[in-house]
Design a protein around this motif. Structure first.
Motif, short mmCIF file in Angstrom:
data_model
loop_
_atom_site.label_atom_id
_atom_site.label_comp_id
_atom_site.label_asym_id
_atom_site.label_seq_id
_atom_site.Cartn_x
_atom_site.Cartn_y
_atom_site.Cartn_z
N MET A 4 0.76 -1.21 0.02
CA MET A 4 -0.04 0.07 0.21
C MET A 4 1.03 1.26 -0.11
N SER A 5 0.33 2.19 -0.72
CA SER A 5 1.24 3.62 -0.87
C SER A 5 1.27 4.28 0.56
N MET A 6 2.18 5.08 0.79
CA MET A 6 2.28 5.95 1.94
C MET A 6 1.18 6.70 2.12
N PRO A 7 0.73 6.91 3.49
CA PRO A 7 -0.52 7.58 4.01
C PRO A 7 -0.23 8.91 3.64
N LEU A 8 -1.18 9.69 3.41
CA LEU A 8 -1.25 11.17 3.19
C LEU A 8 -1.00 11.78 4.53
N LEU A 9 -1.79 11.41 5.40
CA LEU A 9 -1.85 11.62 7.04
C LEU A 9 -1.31 10.43 7.89
N ARG A 10 -0.42 10.63 8.78
CA ARG A 10 -0.04 9.58 9.48
C ARG A 10 0.18 10.13 11.00
N PHE A 11 -0.68 9.38 11.99
CA PHE A 11 -0.37 9.80 13.38
C PHE A 11 0.56 8.51 13.99
N GLU A 12 1.73 8.85 14.30
CA GLU A 12 2.76 7.86 15.04
C GLU A 12 2.81 7.99 16.49
N SER A 13 2.34 7.24 17.27
CA SER A 13 2.26 7.21 18.52
C SER A 13 2.26 8.69 19.21
N LEU A 14 0.87 9.52 18.90
CA LEU A 14 1.05 10.73 19.11
C LEU A 14 0.52 11.05 20.74
N ARG A 15 1.44 11.80 21.26
CA ARG A 15 1.13 11.97 22.74
C ARG A 15 0.95 13.50 23.03
N VAL A 16 -0.03 14.01 23.58
CA VAL A 16 -0.14 15.41 23.69
C VAL A 16 -0.48 15.67 25.53
N ARG A 17 0.39 16.59 26.11
CA ARG A 17 0.22 17.04 27.56
C ARG A 17 -0.02 18.37 27.47
N LEU A 18 -0.95 18.69 28.45
CA LEU A 18 -1.09 20.15 29.07
C LEU A 18 -0.53 20.20 30.39
N GLY A 19 0.81 20.73 30.54
CA GLY A 19 1.47 20.54 31.75
C GLY A 19 1.69 19.05 32.30
N GLU A 20 1.24 18.69 33.35
CA GLU A 20 1.47 17.37 33.79
C GLU A 20 0.11 16.37 33.28
N ARG A 21 -0.79 17.05 32.86
CA ARG A 21 -1.99 16.35 32.56
C ARG A 21 -2.00 15.76 30.92
N PRO A 22 -2.29 14.48 30.84
CA PRO A 22 -2.17 14.00 29.32
C PRO A 22 -3.52 13.98 28.95
N ILE A 23 -3.41 14.36 27.44
CA ILE A 23 -4.65 14.74 26.96
C ILE A 23 -5.02 13.81 25.63
N LEU A 24 -3.86 13.30 24.99
CA LEU A 24 -3.86 12.32 24.02
C LEU A 24 -2.52 11.42 24.70
N ARG A 25 -2.68 10.25 24.64
CA ARG A 25 -2.14 8.93 25.17
C ARG A 25 -1.24 8.31 24.23
N ASP A 26 -1.90 8.04 23.06
CA ASP A 26 -1.15 7.08 22.15
C ASP A 26 -2.07 7.04 20.97
N VAL A 27 -2.05 8.05 20.02
CA VAL A 27 -2.81 8.08 18.87
C VAL A 27 -1.98 7.57 17.54
N THR A 28 -2.38 6.34 17.03
CA THR A 28 -1.60 5.72 15.81
C THR A 28 -2.61 5.69 14.85
N LEU A 29 -2.69 6.22 13.78
CA LEU A 29 -3.59 6.11 12.59
C LEU A 29 -3.15 6.75 11.39
N ASP A 30 -3.66 5.98 10.12
CA ASP A 30 -3.36 6.46 8.73
C ASP A 30 -4.49 6.85 8.23
N VAL A 31 -4.46 8.00 7.26
CA VAL A 31 -5.34 8.16 6.40
C VAL A 31 -4.65 8.40 5.08
N HIS A 32 -5.15 7.54 3.96
CA HIS A 32 -4.63 7.69 2.84
C HIS A 32 -5.38 8.53 2.07
N ALA A 33 -4.66 8.95 0.92
CA ALA A 33 -5.23 10.02 -0.16
C ALA A 33 -6.64 9.48 -0.79
#
Length: 316
Positions: free
Chosen positions: A1-30
């Protein structure tokens, strides 16, 4: 399969000490439409905002968000500006928060187009064409009206027209029908679907409504407490859902019980990403949870036609 247009690779986001996104992994193809669904507070909107670097001030990011192979959070200001104006378009939940209330619809649309180098006359002609494409009638009159003179449904069409002006490769739709009545919701979703097919654009469609997402998307990603817990082809959502959270959401939909009977609800209360167990994020609400579910975090693995993060299912 071709490379995805959009890829989330273990995305983690924190606001200070507070986790908002813990581990987002997802592909979206063209050309693909992916629905991101879940209860309020699950992290859907934050996931979308990470694509265009519109996270709250003070947010820290780990992992990667890649668009066209490029790391979004490593882009220069010029690269990010080009991506936002030409390649990625956003359609927000409330159209009235998107459009300047004291300027006309024509001003709003032609400003977007003139930023792309078009002259005033050509920008006006193109704006009129975009409005017609998204089902707006009496185009010349609409161009001279202000947002408060339009219904919510018409104004959301204007916002979609503006999003399409740059011929984007990716459309991010963050609950674009929440403020609309049911009939208008269907019309707006149909317009989004038609236009993304016409332009071969990818669509990341955010919703708390599984039925609505399944109607417009190729795949569904179910999100809970800052993580994706299941991904399925939209057409297999009802027959092949494996994660207890997805099944609970499906059982809690209106129309799943005979008239007069009590609608089933998801047990417990929604949890934020900073208050979940050490193991499965859904363990405290899952009626089938075992001891390992509370202590060992399950990986998102291939199961049946999709993938799920659940100890109680056997991966393919």
């Amino acid at each position: 399969m071709s490379m995805p247009l959009l890829r989330f690779e273990s995305l983690r986001v924190r606001l200070g000490e507070r986790p908002i996104l813990r581990d987002v992994t997802l592909d979206v193809h063209a050309g693909e439409a992916v629905g991101l669904v879940g209860e309020s507070g699950s992290g859907k909107s934050m996931t979308v905002k990470s694509v265009v670097r519109q996270l709250p001030e003070g947010a820290t990011v780990a992992g990667k968000v890649r668009f066209g192979g490029a790391d979004v959070h490593a882009m220069t200001a010029a690269e990010l500006r080009r991506m936002r104006s030409r390649e990625v378009a956003m359609v927000f939940q409330d159209p009235r928060a998107t459009v300047n209330p004291v300027r006309t619809v024509g001003d709003f649309l032609t400003e977007v187009l003139r930023d792309q180098g078009l002259g005033r006359a050509e920008a006006t002609r193109r704006a009129a064409g975009l409005l017609a494409e998204v089902g707006v009638d009496h185009v010349e009159r609409r161009l001279g009206q202000r947002p408060y003179e339009l219904s919510g449904g018409l104004l959301q069409r204007v916002v979609i027209a503006a999003a399409l002006a740059g011929e984007p490769r990716l459309i991010l739709a963050d609950e674009p029908t929440t403020a609309l009545d049911v009939t208008t919701q269907e019309e707006v979703v149909a317009i989004l679907n038609e236009q993304r097919h016409r332009r071969s654009a990818a669509l990341l469609f955010i919703s708390h409504d599984l039925e609505l997402a399944a109607a417009v998307c190729d795949r569904i990603a179910v999100m809970y407490a800052g993580e994706i817990v299941e991904i399925l082809p939209a057409g297999r959502l009802h027959s092949d859902a494996r994660h207890p959270y997805t099944r609970a959401l499906l059982r809690s939909r209106p129309g799943t019980v005979p008239p007069g009977e009590r609608l089933e609800t998801v047990p417990g209360v929604p949890q934020s990403a900073d208050a979940v167990p050490a193991g499965c994020v859904f363990a405290d609400r899952c009626p089938h949870a075992e001891e390992r579910c509370r202590s060992v975090r399950p990986a998102l693995l291939a199961i049946g036609p999709g993938s799920a993060a659940c100890h109680l299912e056997v991966p393919c």
